[in-house]
Design a protein around this motif. Structure first.
Motif, PDB file in Angstrom:
ATOM      1  N   GLY A 138       0.787  -1.281   0.296  1.00  0.00           N
ATOM      2  CA  GLY A 138       0.126  -0.045   0.017  1.00  0.00           C
ATOM      3  C   GLY A 138       0.954   1.262   0.069  1.00  0.00           C
ATOM      4  O   GLY A 138       2.225   1.154  -0.193  1.00  0.00           O
ATOM      5  N   TYR A 139       0.106   2.360   0.161  1.00  0.00           N
ATOM      6  CA  TYR A 139       0.696   3.672   0.130  1.00  0.00           C
ATOM      7  C   TYR A 139       0.257   4.457   1.184  1.00  0.00           C
ATOM      8  O   TYR A 139      -0.712   4.216   1.818  1.00  0.00           O
ATOM      9  N   GLU A 140       0.972   5.459   1.668  1.00  0.00           N
ATOM     10  CA  GLU A 140       0.692   6.453   2.569  1.00  0.00           C
ATOM     11  C   GLU A 140       0.808   7.717   2.428  1.00  0.00           C
ATOM     12  O   GLU A 140       1.686   8.085   1.473  1.00  0.00           O
ATOM     13  N   ILE A 141      -0.153   8.526   2.825  1.00  0.00           N
ATOM     14  CA  ILE A 141      -0.515   9.904   2.222  1.00  0.00           C
ATOM     15  C   ILE A 141      -0.401  10.919   3.488  1.00  0.00           C
ATOM     16  O   ILE A 141      -0.960  10.672   4.568  1.00  0.00           O
ATOM     17  N   HIS A 142       0.509  12.066   3.257  1.00  0.00           N
ATOM     18  CA  HIS A 142       0.616  13.111   4.099  1.00  0.00           C
ATOM     19  C   HIS A 142       0.360  14.202   3.555  1.00  0.00           C
ATOM     20  O   HIS A 142       0.315  14.509   2.177  1.00  0.00           O
ATOM     21  N   MET A 143      -0.056  15.404   4.344  1.00  0.00           N
ATOM     22  CA  MET A 143      -0.400  16.785   3.959  1.00  0.00           C
ATOM     23  C   MET A 143       0.233  17.622   4.890  1.00  0.00           C
ATOM     24  O   MET A 143       0.415  17.728   5.884  1.00  0.00           O
ATOM     25  N   PHE A 144       0.867  18.591   4.078  1.00  0.00           N
ATOM     26  CA  PHE A 144       1.557  19.824   4.973  1.00  0.00           C
ATOM     27  C   PHE A 144       0.715  21.139   4.537  1.00  0.00           C
ATOM     28  O   PHE A 144       0.455  21.643   3.428  1.00  0.00           O
ATOM     29  N   ASP A 145       0.255  21.863   5.554  1.00  0.00           N
ATOM     30  CA  ASP A 145      -0.606  22.995   5.723  1.00  0.00           C
ATOM     31  C   ASP A 145       0.698  24.166   5.855  1.00  0.00           C
ATOM     32  O   ASP A 145       1.182  24.413   6.765  1.00  0.00           O
ATOM     33  N   SER A 146       1.068  24.775   4.550  1.00  0.00           N
ATOM     34  CA  SER A 146       1.784  26.021   4.585  1.00  0.00           C
ATOM     35  C   SER A 146       1.549  27.074   5.516  1.00  0.00           C
ATOM     36  O   SER A 146       2.189  27.658   6.083  1.00  0.00           O
ATOM     37  N   LEU A 147       0.098  27.371   5.654  1.00  0.00           N
ATOM     38  CA  LEU A 147      -0.188  28.493   6.287  1.00  0.00           C
ATOM     39  C   LEU A 147      -0.148  28.136   8.038  1.00  0.00           C
ATOM     40  O   LEU A 147       0.378  29.039   8.756  1.00  0.00           O
ATOM     41  N   MET A 148      -0.539  26.919   8.205  1.00  0.00           N
ATOM     42  CA  MET A 148      -0.236  26.543   9.765  1.00  0.00           C
ATOM     43  C   MET A 148       0.915  26.091   9.903  1.00  0.00           C
ATOM     44  O   MET A 148       1.328  25.649  11.087  1.00  0.00           O
ATOM     45  N   ASN A 149       1.798  25.608   9.090  1.00  0.00           N
ATOM     46  CA  ASN A 149       2.841  25.059   9.147  1.00  0.00           C
ATOM     47  C   ASN A 149       2.947  23.820  10.119  1.00  0.00           C
ATOM     48  O   ASN A 149       3.596  23.347  10.836  1.00  0.00           O
ATOM     49  N   ILE A 150       2.053  22.718   9.618  1.00  0.00           N
ATOM     50  CA  ILE A 150       1.714  21.431  10.326  1.00  0.00           C
ATOM     51  C   ILE A 150       1.632  20.661   9.103  1.00  0.00           C
ATOM     52  O   ILE A 150       1.237  20.603   7.852  1.00  0.00           O
TER      53      ILE A 150
END
Length: 294
Positions: A138-150
């Motif tokens: 399988g695959y894993e997915i990550h998300m980066f919020d540049s406004l919240m720096n999270i």
């Protein structure tokens, strides 16, 4: 005067110049030199490979008389971490080094499709180019919020798509998709990264909207051009037909024009009928009247 001195080989010395020549996804080529120059007999080396992720050990034996030894360690895992120790078989002093194998490649063709209240991430199957990858991993997915720096972990899937909801307006996001990490995140694939900011109001969002307007214009402009060309051809055809009808009428009028009367003369069916009425009607011939044929 001179004297020849032969040094006694010390088998307790470690192998020299241990280093990695080539590292792949499932193998590593290492190289070292014997403890002393020009061995006069076969030397037995022990190559210990410690898997720092799985916490397992493997030992390989290499027997050779060469001063320079090259050996290939096989059956390694992509993205693995290993500690390699080389020493003589009599457990002499050792030489060691660390090896990190090449991780799995990043998925290709990562794209985003925008829906009403969510987005869909799509990518090509990694098994198409990686023989060492199984879809069940399988695959894993990550998300980066540049406004919240999270950075947030969104989850994993064995499919080639993933649904993302609850995105905030005005935020810019970066999504990464990679082969699922094994053993507490220590053995991962290379990530494929894609920026997403169509919900925002920044310059990138405007550029995206401008790109969409350009795409619409690229479709509408050719259609309008074809309509104008069609109308132009229609006007030319109507004009040619009008000119042809006008020329035919002029020729017809000239053929019936009387210069003496100064007008055109047209005969009707009624006039023809009157002329026929004025002519005497022939009802027959009498036997007493001779027929004369000129």
């Amino acid at each position: 005067d001179y004297v020849v001195v032969k040094m006694i080989p010390d088998n307790r010395l470690p192998p020299r110049h241990l280093h990695s020549v080539l590292t792949g996804k499932t193998f590593a080529v290492i190289k070292w030199e014997s403890p002393y120059d020009s061995p006069d007999q076969d030397m037995l080396y022990a190559v210990a490979v410690k898997d720092l992720v799985r916490k397992t050990d493997k030992i390989y034996k290499v027997k050779t008389r060469n001063s320079t030894v090259e050996y290939t360690i096989k059956k390694l895992e992509p993205g693995g971490k290993y500690h390699v120790i080389v020493q003589l078989g009599n457990m002499s002093k050792e030489s060691s080094m660390k090896i990190n194998t090449v991780p799995l490649s990043a998925p290709d063709a990562l794209k985003i499709i925008t829906e009403n209240d969510h987005i869909l991430l799509f990518w090509k199957s990694l098994a198409l180019k990686e023989s060492n990858f199984n879809e069940s991993r399988g695959y894993e997915i990550h998300m980066f919020d540049s406004l919240m720096n999270i950075t947030a972990y969104l989850g994993n899937t064995t499919e080639n798509f993933f649904k993302v909801s609850n995105l905030k307006i005005g935020h810019n996001y970066s999504f990464t998709v990679q082969a699922r990490c094994l053993y507490s995140g220590q053995m991962c694939g290379e990530p494929a990264t894609l920026l997403y900011d169509e919900l925002g109001t920044g310059e990138d969002s405007s550029a995206s909207k401008t790109g969409k307007s350009t795409d619409v214009a690229a479709i509408v402009v050719p259609i309008l051009f074809l309509l104008l060309v069609t109308l132009g051809i229609g006007f030319v055809v109507l004009y040619m037909r009008h000119r042809r009808l006008q020329n035919n009428f002029t020729a017809f009028a000239n053929s019936h024009y009387s210069s003496r009367l100064g007008s055109a003369i047209f005969s009707s069916g009624d006039d023809l009928g009157d002329e026929d009425d004025e002519a005497p009607m022939i009802t027959g011939f009498s036997d007493d009247v001779p027929m004369v044929i000129a």
